[in-house]
Design an enzyme around this catalytic site. Structure first.
Site, PDB file in Angstrom:
ATOM      1  N   SER A   1     -15.899  29.347 -16.342  1.00  0.00           N
ATOM      2  CA  SER A   1     -16.938  30.089 -15.597  1.00  0.00           C
ATOM      3  C   SER A   1     -16.342  30.595 -14.296  1.00  0.00           C
ATOM      4  O   SER A   1     -15.767  29.811 -13.526  1.00  0.00           O
ATOM      5  CB  SER A   1     -18.114  29.179 -15.267  1.00  0.00           C
ATOM      6  OG  SER A   1     -18.733  28.701 -16.426  1.00  0.00           O
TER       7      SER A   1
ATOM      8  N   ARG B   1     -20.670  21.047  -9.076  1.00  0.00           N
ATOM      9  CA  ARG B   1     -19.356  21.691  -8.880  1.00  0.00           C
ATOM     10  C   ARG B   1     -18.849  21.475  -7.456  1.00  0.00           C
ATOM     11  O   ARG B   1     -18.242  22.365  -6.854  1.00  0.00           O
ATOM     12  CB  ARG B   1     -19.407  23.187  -9.185  1.00  0.00           C
ATOM     13  CG  ARG B   1     -19.809  23.543 -10.604  1.00  0.00           C
ATOM     14  CD  ARG B   1     -18.745  23.120 -11.602  1.00  0.00           C
ATOM     15  NE  ARG B   1     -18.987  23.625 -12.947  1.00  0.00           N
ATOM     16  CZ  ARG B   1     -19.695  22.992 -13.891  1.00  0.00           C
ATOM     17  NH1 ARG B   1     -20.229  21.818 -13.640  1.00  0.00           N
ATOM     18  NH2 ARG B   1     -19.838  23.508 -15.090  1.00  0.00           N
TER      19      ARG B   1
ATOM     20  N   GLU C   1     -16.476  30.030  -8.661  1.00  0.00           N
ATOM     21  CA  GLU C   1     -16.216  28.603  -8.901  1.00  0.00           C
ATOM     22  C   GLU C   1     -14.754  28.241  -8.665  1.00  0.00           C
ATOM     23  O   GLU C   1     -14.464  27.222  -8.030  1.00  0.00           O
ATOM     24  CB  GLU C   1     -16.622  28.240 -10.335  1.00  0.00           C
ATOM     25  CG  GLU C   1     -16.413  26.762 -10.623  1.00  0.00           C
ATOM     26  CD  GLU C   1     -16.571  26.422 -12.098  1.00  0.00           C
ATOM     27  OE1 GLU C   1     -17.719  26.394 -12.576  1.00  0.00           O
ATOM     28  OE2 GLU C   1     -15.550  26.147 -12.757  1.00  0.00           O
TER      29      GLU C   1
HETATM   30  P1  FAD Z   1      -6.351  22.965 -11.003  1.00  0.00           P
HETATM   31  O1  FAD Z   1      -6.880  24.287 -11.450  1.00  0.00           O
HETATM   32  O2  FAD Z   1      -4.890  22.764 -11.023  1.00  0.00           O
HETATM   33  O3  FAD Z   1      -6.880  22.692  -9.532  1.00  0.00           O
HETATM   34  C1  FAD Z   1      -8.265  22.842  -9.237  1.00  0.00           C
HETATM   35  C2  FAD Z   1      -8.509  22.303  -7.812  1.00  0.00           C
HETATM   36  O4  FAD Z   1      -8.268  20.902  -7.775  1.00  0.00           O
HETATM   37  C3  FAD Z   1      -7.545  22.895  -6.773  1.00  0.00           C
HETATM   38  O5  FAD Z   1      -8.256  23.032  -5.567  1.00  0.00           O
HETATM   39  C4  FAD Z   1      -6.465  21.837  -6.653  1.00  0.00           C
HETATM   40  O6  FAD Z   1      -5.823  21.867  -5.401  1.00  0.00           O
HETATM   41  C5  FAD Z   1      -7.257  20.566  -6.834  1.00  0.00           C
HETATM   42  N1  FAD Z   1      -6.479  19.449  -7.419  1.00  0.00           N
HETATM   43  C6  FAD Z   1      -5.920  19.412  -8.659  1.00  0.00           C
HETATM   44  N2  FAD Z   1      -5.356  18.209  -8.874  1.00  0.00           N
HETATM   45  C7  FAD Z   1      -5.534  17.474  -7.754  1.00  0.00           C
HETATM   46  C8  FAD Z   1      -5.160  16.151  -7.342  1.00  0.00           C
HETATM   47  N3  FAD Z   1      -4.480  15.316  -8.151  1.00  0.00           N
HETATM   48  N4  FAD Z   1      -5.509  15.739  -6.096  1.00  0.00           N
HETATM   49  C9  FAD Z   1      -6.180  16.560  -5.265  1.00  0.00           C
HETATM   50  N5  FAD Z   1      -6.555  17.807  -5.584  1.00  0.00           N
HETATM   51  C10 FAD Z   1      -6.245  18.265  -6.812  1.00  0.00           C
HETATM   52  N6  FAD Z   1     -15.070  23.101 -15.572  1.00  0.00           N
HETATM   53  C11 FAD Z   1     -16.223  22.404 -15.732  1.00  0.00           C
HETATM   54  O7  FAD Z   1     -16.656  21.723 -14.797  1.00  0.00           O
HETATM   55  N7  FAD Z   1     -16.912  22.427 -16.896  1.00  0.00           N
HETATM   56  C12 FAD Z   1     -16.509  23.154 -17.957  1.00  0.00           C
HETATM   57  O8  FAD Z   1     -17.164  23.152 -18.991  1.00  0.00           O
HETATM   58  C13 FAD Z   1     -15.292  23.906 -17.827  1.00  0.00           C
HETATM   59  N8  FAD Z   1     -14.845  24.657 -18.844  1.00  0.00           N
HETATM   60  C14 FAD Z   1     -13.705  25.384 -18.709  1.00  0.00           C
HETATM   61  C15 FAD Z   1     -13.271  26.154 -19.793  1.00  0.00           C
HETATM   62  C16 FAD Z   1     -12.094  26.896 -19.700  1.00  0.00           C
HETATM   63  C17 FAD Z   1     -11.646  27.710 -20.899  1.00  0.00           C
HETATM   64  C18 FAD Z   1     -11.349  26.852 -18.495  1.00  0.00           C
HETATM   65  C19 FAD Z   1     -10.050  27.626 -18.406  1.00  0.00           C
HETATM   66  C20 FAD Z   1     -11.781  26.114 -17.411  1.00  0.00           C
HETATM   67  C21 FAD Z   1     -12.963  25.371 -17.504  1.00  0.00           C
HETATM   68  N9  FAD Z   1     -13.454  24.594 -16.439  1.00  0.00           N
HETATM   69  C22 FAD Z   1     -14.590  23.855 -16.589  1.00  0.00           C
HETATM   70  C23 FAD Z   1     -12.735  24.573 -15.160  1.00  0.00           C
HETATM   71  C24 FAD Z   1     -11.561  23.556 -15.122  1.00  0.00           C
HETATM   72  O9  FAD Z   1     -11.211  23.147 -16.412  1.00  0.00           O
HETATM   73  C25 FAD Z   1     -11.913  22.326 -14.287  1.00  0.00           C
HETATM   74  O10 FAD Z   1     -12.279  22.684 -12.987  1.00  0.00           O
HETATM   75  C26 FAD Z   1     -10.751  21.327 -14.228  1.00  0.00           C
HETATM   76  O11 FAD Z   1     -11.170  20.126 -13.645  1.00  0.00           O
HETATM   77  C27 FAD Z   1      -9.558  21.870 -13.440  1.00  0.00           C
HETATM   78  O12 FAD Z   1      -8.473  20.996 -13.643  1.00  0.00           O
HETATM   79  P2  FAD Z   1      -6.974  21.407 -13.321  1.00  0.00           P
HETATM   80  O13 FAD Z   1      -6.135  20.198 -13.466  1.00  0.00           O
HETATM   81  O14 FAD Z   1      -6.593  22.578 -14.147  1.00  0.00           O
HETATM   82  O15 FAD Z   1      -7.089  21.808 -11.786  1.00  0.00           O
HETATM   83  N1  EPU Z   2     -26.146  33.785 -21.150  1.00  0.00           N
HETATM   84  C1  EPU Z   2     -26.411  35.095 -21.410  1.00  0.00           C
HETATM   85  N2  EPU Z   2     -25.365  35.978 -21.465  1.00  0.00           N
HETATM   86  C2  EPU Z   2     -24.090  35.585 -21.284  1.00  0.00           C
HETATM   87  C3  EPU Z   2     -23.803  34.238 -20.985  1.00  0.00           C
HETATM   88  C4  EPU Z   2     -24.863  33.346 -20.920  1.00  0.00           C
HETATM   89  O1  EPU Z   2     -27.577  35.491 -21.573  1.00  0.00           O
HETATM   90  O2  EPU Z   2     -23.206  36.439 -21.353  1.00  0.00           O
HETATM   91  C5  EPU Z   2     -27.248  32.814 -21.139  1.00  0.00           C
HETATM   92  C6  EPU Z   2     -27.135  31.888 -22.364  1.00  0.00           C
HETATM   93  O3  EPU Z   2     -27.766  32.438 -23.487  1.00  0.00           O
HETATM   94  C7  EPU Z   2     -27.828  30.635 -21.882  1.00  0.00           C
HETATM   95  C8  EPU Z   2     -27.545  30.626 -20.385  1.00  0.00           C
HETATM   96  O4  EPU Z   2     -27.141  31.943 -20.031  1.00  0.00           O
HETATM   97  O5  EPU Z   2     -29.210  30.702 -22.092  1.00  0.00           O
HETATM   98  C9  EPU Z   2     -26.475  29.606 -19.996  1.00  0.00           C
HETATM   99  O6  EPU Z   2     -25.272  29.888 -20.730  1.00  0.00           O
HETATM  100  P1  EPU Z   2     -24.299  28.706 -21.263  1.00  0.00           P
HETATM  101  O7  EPU Z   2     -25.093  27.675 -22.001  1.00  0.00           O
HETATM  102  O8  EPU Z   2     -23.181  29.354 -21.986  1.00  0.00           O
HETATM  103  O9  EPU Z   2     -23.803  27.990 -19.977  1.00  0.00           O
HETATM  104  P2  EPU Z   2     -23.365  28.539 -18.543  1.00  0.00           P
HETATM  105  O10 EPU Z   2     -24.487  28.259 -17.601  1.00  0.00           O
HETATM  106  O11 EPU Z   2     -22.914  29.933 -18.662  1.00  0.00           O
HETATM  107  C10 EPU Z   2     -22.401  26.257 -17.775  1.00  0.00           C
HETATM  108  C11 EPU Z   2     -21.165  25.813 -17.033  1.00  0.00           C
HETATM  109  C12 EPU Z   2     -20.003  25.680 -18.007  1.00  0.00           C
HETATM  110  C13 EPU Z   2     -20.384  24.621 -19.056  1.00  0.00           C
HETATM  111  C14 EPU Z   2     -21.639  25.083 -19.776  1.00  0.00           C
HETATM  112  C15 EPU Z   2     -22.161  24.054 -20.744  1.00  0.00           C
HETATM  113  C16 EPU Z   2     -21.290  26.566 -14.730  1.00  0.00           C
HETATM  114  C17 EPU Z   2     -20.834  27.554 -13.732  1.00  0.00           C
HETATM  115  N3  EPU Z   2     -20.845  26.741 -15.981  1.00  0.00           N
HETATM  116  O12 EPU Z   2     -22.135  27.568 -18.258  1.00  0.00           O
HETATM  117  O13 EPU Z   2     -18.865  25.223 -17.293  1.00  0.00           O
HETATM  118  O14 EPU Z   2     -19.348  24.449 -19.987  1.00  0.00           O
HETATM  119  O15 EPU Z   2     -22.710  25.342 -18.819  1.00  0.00           O
HETATM  120  O16 EPU Z   2     -22.730  23.010 -20.020  1.00  0.00           O
HETATM  121  O17 EPU Z   2     -22.026  25.658 -14.381  1.00  0.00           O
HETATM  122  C18 EPU Z   2     -16.987  25.965 -16.052  1.00  0.00           C
HETATM  123  O18 EPU Z   2     -17.486  25.403 -15.073  1.00  0.00           O
HETATM  124  O19 EPU Z   2     -15.869  26.549 -16.003  1.00  0.00           O
HETATM  125  C19 EPU Z   2     -17.729  25.972 -17.316  1.00  0.00           C
HETATM  126  C20 EPU Z   2     -17.295  26.602 -18.406  1.00  0.00           C
END
Ligand code: FAD
Ligand code: EPU
Length: 364
Positions: free
Chosen positions: A264, A192, A360
């Site tokens: 997250s 991240r 995050e």
């Molecule tokens: P923004 O929120 O608009 O910006 C995020 C940051 O990037 C800001 O600091 C912004 O200034 C910068 N930025 C954006 N675009 C540019 C650009 N073109 N040039 C320079 N800087 C820029 N993240 C994960 O890693 N894994 C996941 O599984 C995951 N699951 C998610 C699930 C949900 C439901 C949600 C809501 C979010 C999740 N995220 C996850 C977080 C998010 O989707 C990512 O961080 C994504 O890359 C953000 O993209 P954005 O375009 O919305 O960025």
């Molecule tokens: N868990 C609990 N209780 C909860 C949530 C999770 O006990 O309420 C336990 C789950 O059972 C599991 C462990 O925690 O054993 C990890 O949970 P999960 O697999 O849901 O993944 P996470 O660690 O919570 C991370 C990333 C996600 C990504 C998933 C899948 C981070 C901060 N988050 O979540 O990314 O989608 O793994 O790889 O690294 C994001 O960054 O926004 C994001 C959604």
């Protein structure tokens, strides 16, 4: 008629569009960001500028040189707003990544290079590659946001981080007004994390990203939950892996179109294995994963869950009832409500486990 301000007076932001209109005709004042952040938080930006092309960035640079007041304003580079917490109105200039276009740039026996503009939706890119039988990004299906933001925190999910398939990116330096390219090593990707959260923050606008996808594709099913979901298929296709990831995500994570959130809310904390082992003595069910660098990654969701936060709320901000790591907007939450909840969770986790949770999303 409004008189021109005397030269020693800095124009207020609302006057800027009039002064700059020849250079930035698409600049808009007092722009609501509510629909541009997935938390659905209301906040007004003093100035908003859509960026559709490199020419738009060049015009912006010319305007920054021409107007010191504009150059001094805080900037927010905005993609899909899915990793942001808006803590109040933004008294500055929002630069919204709105470019489009995906192209196949090269192919040999080993790999295919695909380039996408920063404003392309991340999942749109994943779908584009899978439709052409180009595997690699399927574990990252359905992550919200744009291609341009993906390198910022090196998005990751289900055992794969973006850096594995990253080849290079083009960015625009707002200070010098030039385009430059960075390869994978130069981006200093981590969990991240990347150089864009540090040295290049708010200065480099990512313009496009090129990905390298292997010709001989193999599924990556190291994430236990994904392997379980696909256990009934002997040799899953990339489309089946993608479908399984989408199903898991839809089961566990709230859809921002229905309930505001930023995924997250905290990173999974990295601690020493010594600290982890000590915690395990007191909490045998603690979930952790050894990291290659000798540290251990704890499941922040589990820590928060154990503190009893899952499904609870503080005013209009709450903890998602299916995933304690996700904070949600229950309706009308402001940034301050989300911050208050986040601080209460951090304090409880610190008191109970001695672990400091780090947010995050970017706080604006
Ligand atoms: P923004 O929120 O608009 O910006 C995020 C940051 O990037 C800001 O600091 C912004 O200034 C910068 N930025 C954006 N675009 C540019 C650009 N073109 N040039 C320079 N800087 C820029 N993240 C994960 O890693 N894994 C996941 O599984 C995951 N699951 C998610 C699930 C949900 C439901 C949600 C809501 C979010 C999740 N995220 C996850 C977080 C998010 O989707 C990512 O961080 C994504 O890359 C953000 O993209 P954005 O375009 O919305 O960025
Ligand atoms: N868990 C609990 N209780 C909860 C949530 C999770 O006990 O309420 C336990 C789950 O059972 C599991 C462990 O925690 O054993 C990890 O949970 P999960 O697999 O849901 O993944 P996470 O660690 O919570 C991370 C990333 C996600 C990504 C998933 C899948 C981070 C901060 N988050 O979540 O990314 O989608 O793994 O790889 O690294 C994001 O960054 O926004 C994001 C959604």
């Amino acid at each position: 008629m409004t008189p021109n301000p005397p030269p020693n007076v800095i124009p207020t932001p609302t006057l800027l569009p009039t002064l700059l209109s020849p250079l930035l005709p698409t600049l808009l004042p007092n722009f609501s960001l509510r629909t541009l952040n997935t938390f659905g938080i209301e906040a007004i930006a003093d100035l908003y500028l859509p960026l559709r092309s490199v020419a738009d960035l060049q015009s912006l640079h010319a305007a920054l040189l021409a107007d010191p007041a504009l150059a001094r304003l805080p900037r927010l580079i905005l993609g899909g707003g899915s990793n942001l917490v808006l803590t109040g109105d933004f008294h500055g200039l929002v630069l919204h990544s709105c470019s489009s276009g995906i192209e196949l740039v090269a192919q040999d026996d080993e790999r295919t290079l695909v380039r996408a503009a920063a404003g392309v939706g991340w999942h749109e890119l994943v779908s584009w590659t899978l439709q052409r039988e180009l595997g690699g990004l399927e574990n990252l299906s359905l992550i919200p946001g744009t291609v341009g933001a993906a390198p910022i925190q090196n998005i990751g999910a289900y055992g794969v981080e973006m850096e594995r398939h990253f080849h290079a990116l083009t960015a625009f330096d707002l200070e010098r007004g030039i385009l430059f390219t960075l390869d994978r090593a130069a981006c200093r990707f981590g969990y991240r994390d990347s150089i864009f959260k540090h040295d290049w923050r708010d200065r480099a606008v990512i313009v496009d990203v090129t990905f390298t996808l292997p010709r001989r594709w193999q599924p990556d099913l190291r994430y236990a939950e994904l392997a379980t979901a696909l256990a009934h298929i002997a040799a899953p296709t990339m489309q089946q892996v993608s479908a399984a990831v989408i199903a898991i995500r839809q089961r566990k994570l709230p859809d921002p179109a229905v309930i505001g959130n930023a995924g997250s809310f905290f990173k999974n904390p990295l601690v020493s294995r010594v600290q982890r082992d000590a915690l395990l003595v007191q909490h045998p069910a603690l979930i952790s994963h050894d990291q290659p660098d000798g540290s251990a990654k704890l499941a922040a969701g589990w820590l928060i869950d154990q503190c009893g936060w899952k499904g609870r709320a503080l005013g209009p901000a709450g903890v998602y009832h299916k995933q304690a790591l996700v904070l949600v907007n229950l309706g009308g939450a402001r940034g301050a409500d989300v911050l208050q909840l986040a601080r209460a969770i951090q304090a409880d986790v610190l008191q109970r486990f001695g672990v400091q949770l780090e947010p995050e999303p970017t706080f604006i």
